[in-house]
Design a protein around this motif. Structure first.
Motif, mmCIF file in Angstrom:
data_model
loop_
_atom_site.group_PDB
_atom_site.id
_atom_site.type_symbol
_atom_site.label_atom_id
_atom_site.label_comp_id
_atom_site.label_asym_id
_atom_site.label_seq_id
_atom_site.Cartn_x
_atom_site.Cartn_y
_atom_site.Cartn_z
ATOM 1 N N THR A 400 0.815 -1.214 0.000
ATOM 2 C CA THR A 400 0.000 0.000 0.000
ATOM 3 C C THR A 400 0.851 1.268 0.000
ATOM 4 O O THR A 400 0.343 2.348 -0.341
ATOM 5 N N SER A 403 0.667 3.262 -3.356
ATOM 6 C CA SER A 403 -0.484 4.142 -3.586
ATOM 7 C C SER A 403 -0.476 5.318 -2.611
ATOM 8 O O SER A 403 -0.932 6.417 -2.948
ATOM 9 N N THR A 407 -1.004 9.426 -3.235
ATOM 10 C CA THR A 407 -1.935 10.313 -2.515
ATOM 11 C C THR A 407 -1.174 11.334 -1.679
ATOM 12 O O THR A 407 -1.686 12.426 -1.404
ATOM 13 N N THR A 478 -6.717 3.172 3.808
ATOM 14 C CA THR A 478 -6.847 2.656 2.447
ATOM 15 C C THR A 478 -8.173 1.914 2.306
ATOM 16 O O THR A 478 -8.520 1.101 3.173
ATOM 17 N N PRO A 509 -6.137 5.215 -2.056
ATOM 18 C CA PRO A 509 -5.578 3.907 -2.409
ATOM 19 C C PRO A 509 -6.673 2.849 -2.279
ATOM 20 O O PRO A 509 -7.556 2.958 -1.430
ATOM 21 N N MET A 545 1.372 -2.289 -7.269
ATOM 22 C CA MET A 545 0.674 -1.711 -8.412
ATOM 23 C C MET A 545 1.068 -2.391 -9.717
ATOM 24 O O MET A 545 0.260 -2.461 -10.649
ATOM 25 N N VAL A 552 -5.172 3.172 -7.263
ATOM 26 C CA VAL A 552 -5.607 4.480 -6.751
ATOM 27 C C VAL A 552 -6.887 4.869 -7.478
ATOM 28 O O VAL A 552 -6.968 4.776 -8.712
ATOM 29 N N GLU A 570 1.641 7.061 -11.106
ATOM 30 C CA GLU A 570 1.068 5.719 -11.125
ATOM 31 C C GLU A 570 1.670 4.900 -12.263
ATOM 32 O O GLU A 570 1.995 3.714 -12.090
#
Length: 659
Positions: A400, A403, A407, A478, A509, A545, A552, A570
């Motif tokens: 996590t 993401s 953010t 998240t 996320p 990711m 996200v 991203e």
């Protein structure tokens, strides 16, 4: 008793000694006892305590104080000198005394250091008594106190000293801090609770019973029997040592062999897999012959999906694989696994229903999952957690922090006054990495950004406190689901307090559990995961990711320029061309954690226990955490080895049962 019998015993001991000597040399090991003066060449008088007469466990006598006579013995104190030597004559005389009416009465003189004993006077007495398998040897002992340090072995030894005060047992010598507290928990004793003589005898009796089974296990040399016992006690009550036959005990421990090795070598034995790479067979033809036609899949939930957003996310993953694989899988869900008893009951149902693969979806289910995996080696078990050193199950979680980096960059761009609020969940593995990645992302778009940290597992209302303090941009948890409304409600992700007191979602996320479950099922259907004996590596999936497991979700109200910047970040993370931690990083205490020239390893990121310099706030202690959050922190907390262990309810009468 005749001298001839004693001479025969010496001849037998000598043959065994010569055999041991050859075997140790061939194994590249020192064939003689260790020498304390070589381990500690300078012995300060202030570090030595006279602790008097001790019944020393024979196997704990590992060496001599000086190097004077070590060539006369093997490492286990078997004799090496010929029968005509003066040494042999004295050995035979001691043997006669031992087998005669009086026995050997004089205690040896020795030093103890880190739980091991080194003989100053009485080497031949030790040799004779160990030849006859004496379990304990009386000795006048001087204890050498090591200097306190952060070395795990030294910290564990000082915990042993507290354990010894109440138990008077030298039998158990752990190498890791926290293990003595765990042992007391499993056998139903409180720290500081004095043991009775009967309890000492009971424990010694059943530990030696366990030891016999362990010695038949043929584990690696660096695995200690007490560490194996600790893992065994995670799955079985201490009282079972009274009820199991020797064959049953050996069978239960043999089933745990690979997990014992992995658990004893935690850092080396845990492999963190960060890619959703196919584990299928190496050749096309072998793939054809190994493909499975159908899988029975079980999901075990603590609550109904409508009562838990965490379960909702996993249930979305369940629905995803049903759509992807159709008739090739049959999926069942088992709900209500939220206590030790109900977790085992749901697992039992899944096994009885014919499951081929079982997903247990919360970290507190890991212990029961391991127990069932050991008992049912043909079934594949996975538990949603991280950094668990068990080779019989696999664990899975999401990166996590990737993401959160995005953010964080959004928050830095949107915070007009350089202040950003961050609400963290628990101080568990991976969470400090998310905090730090968020802070680095914010610093990238706003070099002056300060991230003020609060914890949802503590008393108080972090969001209300932030707004009352004038902080307008806040990062919350998240979202474990792709349902957009959770972001729009500003319960998850990053959001902004506008001038009218309303909340504006910026982005969150998200977990995409279906991607992970699809990867695992596809791999198994292709014949890629075989449970094999002799494999002691614990595999932790930690996907991000680039695997599609973490993503996200962006708000429609996010400014277009900020959105484009976030999507570029991203793209870099998905293509693995961007690394949030490959830059100069300074921690709160001023230490440089990365000079910017290297990538941090997955293990370094997962086990972070520090915070970046632009984070205001601390990682809370276990005592500060709310009771309902402590179970999670006990299981996965970054300081879990130092958390005081509670007396386990299932074992609270174990000593009574053993009497």
């Amino acid at each position: 008793m005749s001298t001839e019998i004693a001479l025969d015993e010496y001849s037998q001991a000598l043959r065994l000694g010569q055999k041991e000597y050859r075997e140790l040399l061939m194994a590249g090991k020192d064939p003689h006892p260790a020498v304390l003066d070589e381990i500690l060449p300078e012995l300060s008088a202030e570090t030595v305590l006279d602790i008097g007469l001790v019944e020393i466990p024979a196997e704990r006598i590992v060496g001599t104080k000086t190097a004077g006579r070590i060539t006369a013995f093997t490492a286990s104190f078997r004799p090496l000198l010929e029968a005509k030597s003066e040494f042999a004559t004295k050995w035979i005389q001691l043997c006669e005394a031992h087998l005669g009416a009086t026995g050997i009465t004089d205690p040896i003189e020795c030093y103890e250091y880190l739980g091991h004993f080194y003989v100053q006077e009485g080497n031949k007495r030790v040799s004779v008594l160990r030849h006859f398998d004496a379990p304990r040897i009386p000795g006048n002992v001087k204890r050498i106190m090591p200097q306190k340090s952060e070395d795990p072995r030294i910290k564990a030894y000082y915990e042993f000293l507290e354990f010894y005060k109440v138990s008077r047992l030298y039998t158990i010598q752990f190498r890791r801090p926290g293990d003595y507290a765990r042992l007391l928990s499993y056998i139903g004793k409180h720290p500081g609770e004095v043991w009775t003589e009967e309890e000492r005898r009971t424990f010694n009796s059943y530990y030696h019973y366990f030891l016999e089974a362990f010695q038949a296990l043929n584990a690696q040399d660096d695995v200690l029997p007490e560490e194996a016992l600790l893992l065994w006690l995670q799955l079985y009550p201490f009282q079972d040592l009274k009820q199991l036959s020797a064959a049953q005990l050996k069978k239960s421990l043999a089933a745990l062999r690979d997990d014992v090795i992995a658990n004893a070598n935690k850092e080396d034995a845990v492999k963190v897999q960060t890619k959703a790479q196919d584990e299928g067979r190496s050749s096309f033809m072998s793939r054809i012959y190994s493909v499975l036609d159908r899988l029975d899949v079980a999901f075990i939930y603590p609550l109904e999906p409508e009562k838990s957003i965490w379960v909702t996310g996993h249930d979305e993953g369940r629905q995803h694989i049903e759509q992807v694989f159709g008739d090739r899988i049959k999926v069942r869900t088992y709900v209500g696994a939220n206590t030790p008893e109900t977790i085992e009951a749901r697992l039992e149902e899944a096994v009885r229903d014919g499951a081929d693969v079982v997903f247990t979806t919360t970290p507190p289910m890991s212990r029961a999952t391991l127990k069932f995996a050991v008992e049912h080696p043909k079934i594949r078990f996975l538990n949603c957690s991280v950094d668990q050193p068990y080779s019989s199950i696999r664990t899975y979680y999401g990166r996590t922090y990737e993401s959160k980096f995005i953010t964080g960059a959004i928050a830095g761009a949107m915070a007009n006054d350089d202040r950003i609020g961050y609400i963290a969940s628990y101080p568990i593995f991976g969470v400090p990495a998310s905090i730090n990645a968020f802070a680095l992302g914010a610093q990238m778009t706003n070099p002056r950004a300060q991230v003020e940290l609060r914890w949802s597992c503590l008393k108080g209302s972090p969001q209300a406190d932030f707004f009352a303090d004038g902080i307008r941009v806040v990062s919350n948890r998240t979202a474990p689901t792709q349902v957009k409304q959770y972001m729009d409600f500003c319960r998850y992700g990053t959001y902004l307090l506008d001038d009218n007191g309303g909340l504006i979602a910026l982005g969150t996320p998200i977990w995409v559990w279906g991607k992970f479950y699809e990867f695992v099922i596809r791999s198994i259907l292709a014949g890629g995961w075989k449970r094999e004996k002799g494999v002691s590596t614990a595999l932790n999936y930690w996907l991000g990711m680039d695997s599609g497991v973490i993503g996200v979700e962006y708000s429609d109200r996010l400014p277009e320029g900020v959105r484009q910047m976030a999507m570029l970040l991203e793209k870099g993370l998905r293509e693995s061309t961007l690394d949030p931690f490959m830059r100069k990083i300074i921690a709160q205490d001023g230490t440089v954690k990365n000079d910017g020239t290297r990538r941090l390893t997955p293990e370094e990121i997962l086990r972070m226990d520090w915070l970046c310099e632009n984070v205001i706030g601390q990682i809370p202690s276990f005592e500060e955490i709310l009771p309902y959050s402590q179970a999670m922190v006990r299981e996965l907390g970054i300081y879990r080895d130092s958390i005081p262990t509670e007396k386990e309810k299932r074992h609270h009468e174990d000593f009574d049962h053993l009497r």
